[in-house]
Scaffold this motif. Structure first.
Motif, mmCIF file in Angstrom:
data_model
loop_
_atom_site.group_PDB
_atom_site.id
_atom_site.type_symbol
_atom_site.label_atom_id
_atom_site.label_comp_id
_atom_site.label_asym_id
_atom_site.label_seq_id
_atom_site.Cartn_x
_atom_site.Cartn_y
_atom_site.Cartn_z
ATOM 1 N N LEU A 135 -14.807 -36.413 1.615
ATOM 2 C CA LEU A 135 -15.728 -35.320 1.302
ATOM 3 C C LEU A 135 -15.843 -34.344 2.476
ATOM 4 N N SER A 136 -15.829 -33.067 2.158
ATOM 5 C CA SER A 136 -15.983 -32.031 3.185
ATOM 6 C C SER A 136 -17.461 -31.917 3.566
ATOM 7 N N SER A 137 -17.750 -31.193 4.633
ATOM 8 C CA SER A 137 -19.154 -31.055 5.053
ATOM 9 C C SER A 137 -19.967 -30.332 3.978
ATOM 10 N N GLY A 138 -19.358 -29.376 3.303
ATOM 11 C CA GLY A 138 -20.049 -28.668 2.220
ATOM 12 C C GLY A 138 -20.370 -29.612 1.065
ATOM 13 N N GLN A 139 -19.412 -30.470 0.743
ATOM 14 C CA GLN A 139 -19.632 -31.433 -0.349
ATOM 15 C C GLN A 139 -20.694 -32.460 0.030
ATOM 16 N N ARG A 140 -20.704 -32.869 1.307
ATOM 17 C CA ARG A 140 -21.738 -33.803 1.759
ATOM 18 C C ARG A 140 -23.118 -33.154 1.660
ATOM 19 N N THR A 145 -28.894 -24.162 -3.810
ATOM 20 C CA THR A 145 -30.021 -23.722 -2.978
ATOM 21 C C THR A 145 -31.038 -22.953 -3.827
ATOM 22 N N ASP A 146 -30.539 -22.056 -4.670
ATOM 23 C CA ASP A 146 -31.440 -21.287 -5.547
ATOM 24 C C ASP A 146 -32.224 -22.203 -6.476
ATOM 25 N N GLU A 147 -31.541 -23.159 -7.080
ATOM 26 C CA GLU A 147 -32.183 -24.044 -8.055
ATOM 27 C C GLU A 147 -33.208 -24.969 -7.397
ATOM 28 N N ILE A 148 -32.854 -25.477 -6.240
ATOM 29 C CA ILE A 148 -33.697 -26.472 -5.590
ATOM 30 C C ILE A 148 -34.939 -25.837 -4.962
ATOM 31 N N THR A 149 -34.852 -24.566 -4.583
ATOM 32 C CA THR A 149 -36.010 -23.892 -3.974
ATOM 33 C C THR A 149 -36.874 -23.172 -5.010
ATOM 34 N N ILE A 158 -33.950 -22.706 7.033
ATOM 35 C CA ILE A 158 -33.382 -22.133 8.246
ATOM 36 C C ILE A 158 -32.057 -21.543 7.805
ATOM 37 N N ALA A 159 -32.066 -20.235 7.730
ATOM 38 C CA ALA A 159 -31.036 -19.555 6.950
ATOM 39 C C ALA A 159 -29.945 -18.942 7.803
ATOM 40 N N HIS A 160 -28.710 -19.161 7.369
ATOM 41 C CA HIS A 160 -27.564 -18.498 7.978
ATOM 42 C C HIS A 160 -26.878 -17.604 6.955
ATOM 43 N N ARG A 161 -27.111 -17.875 5.674
ATOM 44 C CA ARG A 161 -26.481 -17.074 4.620
ATOM 45 C C ARG A 161 -27.338 -15.842 4.330
ATOM 46 N N LEU A 162 -26.670 -14.693 4.266
ATOM 47 C CA LEU A 162 -27.387 -13.449 3.967
ATOM 48 C C LEU A 162 -28.053 -13.529 2.596
ATOM 49 N N ALA A 163 -27.359 -14.157 1.632
ATOM 50 C CA ALA A 163 -27.913 -14.264 0.274
ATOM 51 C C ALA A 163 -29.243 -15.021 0.286
ATOM 52 N N THR A 164 -29.334 -16.074 1.090
ATOM 53 C CA THR A 164 -30.577 -16.855 1.191
ATOM 54 C C THR A 164 -31.670 -16.005 1.815
ATOM 55 N N GLN A 180 -20.027 -21.304 -3.096
ATOM 56 C CA GLN A 180 -20.644 -20.870 -4.347
ATOM 57 C C GLN A 180 -21.587 -21.944 -4.899
ATOM 58 N N MET A 181 -21.136 -23.180 -4.839
ATOM 59 C CA MET A 181 -21.961 -24.291 -5.336
ATOM 60 C C MET A 181 -23.222 -24.450 -4.483
ATOM 61 N N ILE A 182 -23.068 -24.330 -3.172
ATOM 62 C CA ILE A 182 -24.213 -24.466 -2.265
ATOM 63 C C ILE A 182 -25.232 -23.369 -2.544
#
Ligand code: ATP
Ligand code: MG
Length: 230
Positions: free
Chosen positions: A146-151, A188-192, A200-206, A182-184
């Motif tokens: 599993l990649s870090s994104g998948q983890r 993130t949208d669904e869980i919040t 603690i945001a690094h993504r502009l979309a967040t 895309q999945m993250i």
């Protein structure tokens, strides 16, 4: 008690040092209303992760007050506090066990059916079904495929099924492939959604979607506002 948590967070002039005499948080004050999402941004070392370490009492503060639903966090039993406040850290730790057990943490009250429904809601069921043995796939198999994104996605699902009143997410800084990204984002949208959250945001979309953005620098809040104001 923690069962009454409605999901408000308040920091009042919080000061904290890991090492005596080296103050890391220098008077932090902010409020998060029920259902709001707050994004914390700022340079590396600013104290962002330190803030979230204090909410679940991984460390005790030097002075000031941190309250959940107007009750100081010290007045909660640690176990009930941590049941209500779910934290997804930057570096996700998974046990050498099935995806299912990593999600439920062996809580037998959480059924496979329930986990599947939750996974569909946050958009990662298809990904899990694409793995050999699906929900029974051992995450450490084949040297940890599993990649870090998948983890991180698995950790999202772990947090989501625990139905926390408050969600805290320390977004990973390591880059992930476009599909995981895309999945993250979707998860993130669904869980919040409709849940008091600190990201603690690094993504502009967040950052753009947050109700309030807190900008930190060297242990202080230097700006507060939403994306159009800042
Ligand atoms: P990043 O964006 O890199 O994740 P951050 O804003 O989350 O940074 P923190 O991890 O909160 O920053 O660290 C704030 C300061 O506290 C840094 O100077 C860091 O070196 C220090 N620090 C963090 N954890 C500890 C610790 N366990 N013991 C001592 N000092 C620490
Ligand atoms: Mg950090």
């Amino acid at each position: 008690t923690a069962n009454n948590i409605q999901g408000t967070i308040s920091f009042k002039d919080v000061r904290f040092s890991y090492i005596k005499g080296e103050e890391i948080l220098k008077g932090i004050s902010f409020n998060v209303e029920k259902g709001q999402t707050v994004a914390i941004v700022g340079a590396t070392g600013a104290g962002k992760s330190t803030i979230i370490n204090l909410i679940n009492r991984f460390y005790e503060i030097d002075s000031g007050e941190i309250s959940i639903d107007n009750i100081p966090v010290q007045d909660y039993k640690i176990a009930s506090l941590r049941q209500k406040v779910a934290v997804v850290l930057q570096d996700v730790f998974l046990f050498s066990d099935s995806i299912l057990n990593n999600i439920t943490l062996n809580n037998e009250n959480i059924s496979l059916e329930e986990v599947k429904i939750a996974a569909k809601q946050i958009g990662i069921h298809d990904f899990i079904m694409s793995l050999p043995n699906n929900y029974h796939y051992n995450v450490k198999e084949r040297g940890g495929m599993l990649s870090s994104g998948q983890r991180q996605l698995i950790a999202f699902l772990r947090a989501y099924v625990s139905k926390p009143s408050i969600l805290i997410l320390d977004e990973a800084t390591s880059s992930v492939d476009a599909h995981s990204e895309q999945m993250i984002q979707y998860a993130t949208d669904e869980i919040t959604k409709n849940r008091t959250s600190i990201v603690i945001a690094h993504r502009l979309a967040t950052i753009k979607k947050a109700d309030m953005i807190i900008v930190m620098d060297k242990g202080r809040i230097v700006e507060k506002g939403n994306h159009t104001e800042l």
